[in-house]
Design a protein around this motif. Structure first.
Motif, short mmCIF file in Angstrom:
data_model
loop_
_atom_site.label_atom_id
_atom_site.label_comp_id
_atom_site.label_asym_id
_atom_site.label_seq_id
_atom_site.Cartn_x
_atom_site.Cartn_y
_atom_site.Cartn_z
N ALA A 1 31.08 -20.48 -19.37
CA ALA A 1 30.44 -21.07 -20.55
C ALA A 1 29.76 -22.39 -20.20
N ILE B 1 26.81 -13.34 -19.43
CA ILE B 1 28.15 -13.73 -19.87
C ILE B 1 28.87 -12.54 -20.50
N ILE B 2 28.14 -11.74 -21.30
CA ILE B 2 28.74 -10.55 -21.91
C ILE B 2 29.27 -9.62 -20.83
N LEU C 1 21.06 -15.31 -19.78
CA LEU C 1 22.39 -15.90 -19.58
C LEU C 1 23.41 -15.30 -20.52
N TYR C 2 22.97 -15.04 -21.75
CA TYR C 2 23.88 -14.43 -22.73
C TYR C 2 24.35 -13.06 -22.26
N LEU C 3 23.40 -12.23 -21.82
CA LEU C 3 23.76 -10.89 -21.35
C LEU C 3 24.66 -10.96 -20.12
N ALA D 1 26.59 -21.77 -18.00
CA ALA D 1 25.49 -21.18 -18.75
C ALA D 1 24.83 -22.19 -19.68
N ALA D 2 25.60 -23.17 -20.15
CA ALA D 2 25.07 -24.12 -21.13
C ALA D 2 24.01 -25.03 -20.53
N THR E 1 17.78 -17.90 -22.37
CA THR E 1 19.00 -17.79 -23.17
C THR E 1 19.50 -16.35 -23.22
N VAL E 2 18.57 -15.40 -23.41
CA VAL E 2 18.95 -13.98 -23.48
C VAL E 2 19.55 -13.53 -22.15
N SER F 1 36.54 -18.15 -17.95
CA SER F 1 35.77 -18.15 -19.20
C SER F 1 35.18 -19.53 -19.48
N MET G 1 20.50 -23.47 -20.20
CA MET G 1 19.97 -23.21 -21.54
C MET G 1 19.34 -24.46 -22.14
#
Length: 226
Positions: free
Chosen positions: A42, A15-16, A11-13, A45-46, A8-9, A38, A49
């Motif tokens: 999203a 996306i940022i 993929l989150y980074l 990435a989901a 999760t971290v 966008s 996760m």
């Protein structure tokens, strides 16, 4: 559990980073291609996760591909006017000399209610005072009033103008921003003196304090703590 957090971290980074590459835009200011990007990022990435059976690379590779494609498209839109018009469309004039251009409204599927809302946001209540209203590619309206409707400026009145510069925050929610004090070459002793002059005994009671380049101070205390 640890694997889920790490995935999760990552993929989150990622996306940022992707959002930062798109620039500082609000949702309503995104071009169609940017909005699609966008949504796709999203969605891509989901899945990794939620489903640990899918390799993490199956989410990272498509996201990186989209980011590379977005970068290429951005370069092409800068280099080619025709490609920019194809990808981002062109602005449309929907009001000219106080008259609504119905064909442009219909072409862009823009309603009268939406037009009037955008005009009110711009502080316009009388259509006859509008020289041009332009529907931008982001869906927002840029309004240019007629010359006689423009507000009078200091230059028009031939008065001396004073630029106070950009205000800097010195206190935010009861906390001193020491770095900003250094920017203005000020000290905490000076700051406390200014507070005493304004009958503020405790810095924690200050919600906001700013000072501009001319030394003008704005002070707002927390409610119920004056």
């Amino acid at each position: 559990m640890i694997t889920a957090v790490i995935r999760t971290v990552i993929l989150y980074l990622l996306i940022i980073v992707g959002i930062r590459l798109m620039g500082k835009r609000q949702i309503g200011q995104l071009e169609p291609s940017e909005l699609v990007l966008s949504l796709l990022i999203a969605d891509l990435a989901a899945v990794p996760m939620q489903d640990f059976g899918i390799p993490l690379l199956m989410g990272i590779i498509p996201i990186l591909t989209l980011l590379c494609l977005s970068t290429i498209l951005s370069v092409l839109t800068v280099k080619s006017i025709r490609f920019r018009a194809l990808l981002c469309s062109r602005p449309s004039i929907v009001v000219q000399d106080g008259q609504i251009l119905i064909k442009e409204m219909v072409k862009n599927r823009f309603t009268v209610d939406e037009l009037m809302e955008e005009l009110r946001v711009a502080g316009i209540t009388d259509l006859s005072s509008v020289k041009y209203a332009v529907l931008e590619t982001t869906g927002r309206i840029s309004v240019l009033p007629k010359a006689e409707e423009k507000p009078v400026t200091v230059k028009d009145m031939k008065l001396p103008a004073q630029d106070n510069g950009l205000p800097v925050i010195l206190i935010s929610d009861g906390r001193i921003l020491s770095q900003n004090l250094k920017i203005r070459n000020l000290t905490e002793a000076w700051l406390k003196k200014q507070l005493r002059q304004r009958d503020v005994q405790d810095i924690r009671h200050v919600f906001l304090m700013t000072v501009d380049e001319k030394g003008h101070i704005y002070l707002a205390e927390k409610e119920g703590e004056t």
